[in-house]
Scaffold this motif. Structure first.
Motif: not given
Lengths: 433, 172
Positions: A41-42, A45-46, A48-49, A52-53, A278-280, A289, A316, A323
């Motif tokens: 799932l992760e 979702l990555l 999908l990101r 969009v990104d 990647h900014a946390f 990334l 991931r 990532a």
């Protein structure tokens, strides 16, 4: 006439929050199926990101670093010297008509079995050495993953001798019981034993008509210690403590008979690409990334390097997006080799975060379980998952009670894009390359 | 459709949060803000789908375990749906409390994942409290702005209707 209820309204107690809570709790279960489902799932979702990104499409393969990175020459020399020390001396005669090959030790280590990180098969029923020390034997049936059965595994038995070679020799049977020590049984009663006596292996008698071969005779198996369990009454007074602990073994030597293929080289395919930080929300975390993902063979476990330095490990991987958590991220785990002069020991490294100016020092969760680790060079240990040997992590130093990694290279790209190399295990995707 | 829209919104919120984290010293937890606003409004059958989509979308950008978001979101939803039945949801203090609860619940979800070894356990520092407090401050402001916008839209619609009535036809 009664008013008709609005179908979009739900006046009763809602059940979906409990469902959400249960779904989240299911991912915490220590079952592999649950963990795999969450990872899938992760990864989705990555992906999908990535769609969009808008910045995700900018990264990708880099032509600048298309050539595979050269390992640091000094590190290569150190590892070669250490590897030479693993091979037993030719004069001992254990090589017979074959040849010894150094084989890296894998992650899984227990008193019953030690994994060998070699892609091909290992010869069955061959003794395994580290220098002059006999560690165990390869199993008879070689269908599973390559492994070594240590002498201390339950059920092993080996004729042995203890004392001073040539002057005072007491024969006995060394029995493995899975405890990490070898039990001393059926000792030659006329010879006195002393604590700290050297114990060495004795070849079993040659069968009538068989060729006289020296398999393991004279190989060290450890030193005599008084058995701490002897007071209970069931154990003998003496045990043999092996010189090498399975936890710190980096490489072992295995005899390859004539005609048996040499251990295959760990083949990884480097891919040069650009990565961005990647900014946390929490500044203590650190990850990068990458603009390539599963379609290019970048999967979880692949090492990410910048020059001769290890930057991080892919955690991931989606479609055209991956990532990697870096060394600076707390709880980064990696199997490493500690190079201390001509000695190399393996260690499971786990980080606790960074400290110092520019986050230059990485605090480790625990120091290595051996002496003399201060100042040791730390390099990556090879793994078929995508970790090459010899990527530099830094040097071990002591800071008060803590153990830190210093002298790091570029362990994380700046906010801009950085040239990185991902080391991929070969797969179906690489057939065309 | 509700789920897909919320999933997309969650990803966009996550990206906005990353942009805030890289530019500002402190920022509210935008996922918690959206969750609090969603749960303090009128409940409908689609609220669950919207919340799930929002949490999954936000987790796509956070590089944290998806379980942390689902667990934290589930805790927030359980607490807030229960609270909504006993408190006056329209007051600003309630909205702030909803924001604080959602932010703390998401942090709790992450902590539970850290206990399970899925993510690093990070010690709470004084700066760790700024995010929940900022979230608590932002939720009533956004709720006010939202109700103001709705009032303005209603007022515009009323005025349009009045103009139609006085002119006896559609305005030019």
């Amino acid at each position: 006439m009664a008013a008709r209820a609005d179908p979009d309204r739900e006046p009763r107690a809602e059940r979906w929050p409990a469902g959400l809570l249960l779904a989240g709790a299911a991912t915490l279960l220590p079952w592999q199926a649950a963990r795999n489902g969450a990872a899938l799932l992760e990864d989705a979702l990555l992906t999908l990101r990535g769609f969009v990104d808008p910045r995700a499409r900018r990264g990708g393969e880099s032509a600048a670093a298309a050539a595979p990175p050269a390992p640091e020459a000094a590190v290569h020399d150190l590892l070669s010297r250490a590897r030479a020390a693993v091979l037993p001396p030719r004069a001992a005669g254990w090589e017979r008509d074959g040849r010894f090959c150094a084989v890296p030790v894998g992650r899984s280590r227990s008193p019953a079995s030690v994994a060998l990180a070699v892609p091909g098969p290992v010869p069955p029923e061959e003794p395994v050495f580290r220098g002059r020390e006999l560690l165990g034997f390869t199993p008879a049936w070689n269908g599973g993953a390559p492994r070594l059965v240590p002498l201390t595994a339950r059920g092993t038995r080996l004729p042995a001798c203890a004392g001073e070679p040539g002057r005072r020799e007491a024969r006995f049977l060394a029995l493995g019981d899975g405890s990490g020590l070898l039990r001393v049984a059926f000792v030659d009663g006329e010879i006195a034993l002393a604590e700290g006596d050297l114990a060495w292996a004795v070849d079993p008698p040659t069968p009538p008509g068989g060729a006289v071969v020296r398999r393991v005779g004279g190989a060290w198996i450890g030193r005599l210690v008084r058995d701490p369990r002897a007071e209970g009454g069931t154990h003998g007074e003496w045990s043999v403590a092996p010189f090498s602990a399975p936890e710190t073994l980096a490489e072992v030597a295995i005899r390859h008979p004539p005609g048996f293929p040499a251990p295959a080289e760990l083949l990884l395919v480097p891919l040069a690409l650009t990565g961005r930080r990647h900014a946390f929300r929490d500044a203590r975390r650190d990850a990068i990334l990458l603009g390539r993902g599963r379609e290019a063979g970048v999967v979880a476990g692949c090492a990410v390097s910048a020059g001769p330095y290890l930057v991080g490990k892919v955690t991931r991987s989606g479609w055209r997006q991956a990532a990697a958590h870096t060394l600076r991220d707390p709880r980064f785990r990696c199997r490493v080799l500690l190079v201390m002069g001509d000695e190399v020991a393996a260690f499971e490294l786990e980080t606790r975060g960074t400290e110092g100016e520019d986050r230059a020092e990485i605090v480790l969760a625990a120091p290595p379980p051996l002496d003399g680790w201060e100042g040791a060079l730390v390099v990556s240990a090879p793994s078929p998952d995508g970790m090459p040997e010899g990527l530099v992590l830094g040097r071990m130093e002591r800071r008060g009670e803590r153990c830190v990694l210093t002298g790091l290279g570029r362990v994380s790209p700046d906010d801009g894009e950085a040239e990185l190399v991902v080391h991929r295990p070969p797969g179906s995707w690489s057939d065309d390359e | 459709m509700n789920f897909l829209g919320a999933l997309l919104a969650g990803v966009l919120l996550g990206l906005a949060e990353i942009a805030c984290a890289s530019r500002l010293p402190a920022a509210p937890d935008l996922t918690a803000v959206a969750l609090a606003l969603l749960l303090s409004g009128d409940s409908s059958r689609s609220t669950g789908a919207r919340c799930t989509g929002l949490l999954l979308g936000a987790s796509a950008c956070a590089l944290e375990p998806v379980g942390a978001f689902l667990l934290g979101g589930g805790i927030a939803a359980l607490l807030l749906t229960s609270l909504r039945t006993i408190v006056f949801g329209e007051s600003l203090a309630t909205k702030a409390a909803f924001g604080l609860t959602a932010a703390l619940a998401l942090a709790l979800g992450r902590t539970l994942c850290a206990w399970a070894g899925l993510t690093p356990a990070l010690a709470w520092e004084p700066s760790s409290f700024t995010t929940p407090l900022l979230t608590a401050a932002v939720v009533p402001i956004l709720a006010l702005a939202s109700s103001g916008l709705r009032r303005m839209a209603r007022w515009s619609a009323d005025r349009l209707g009045a103009l139609r009535g006085s002119d006896g036809g559609a305005p030019e």
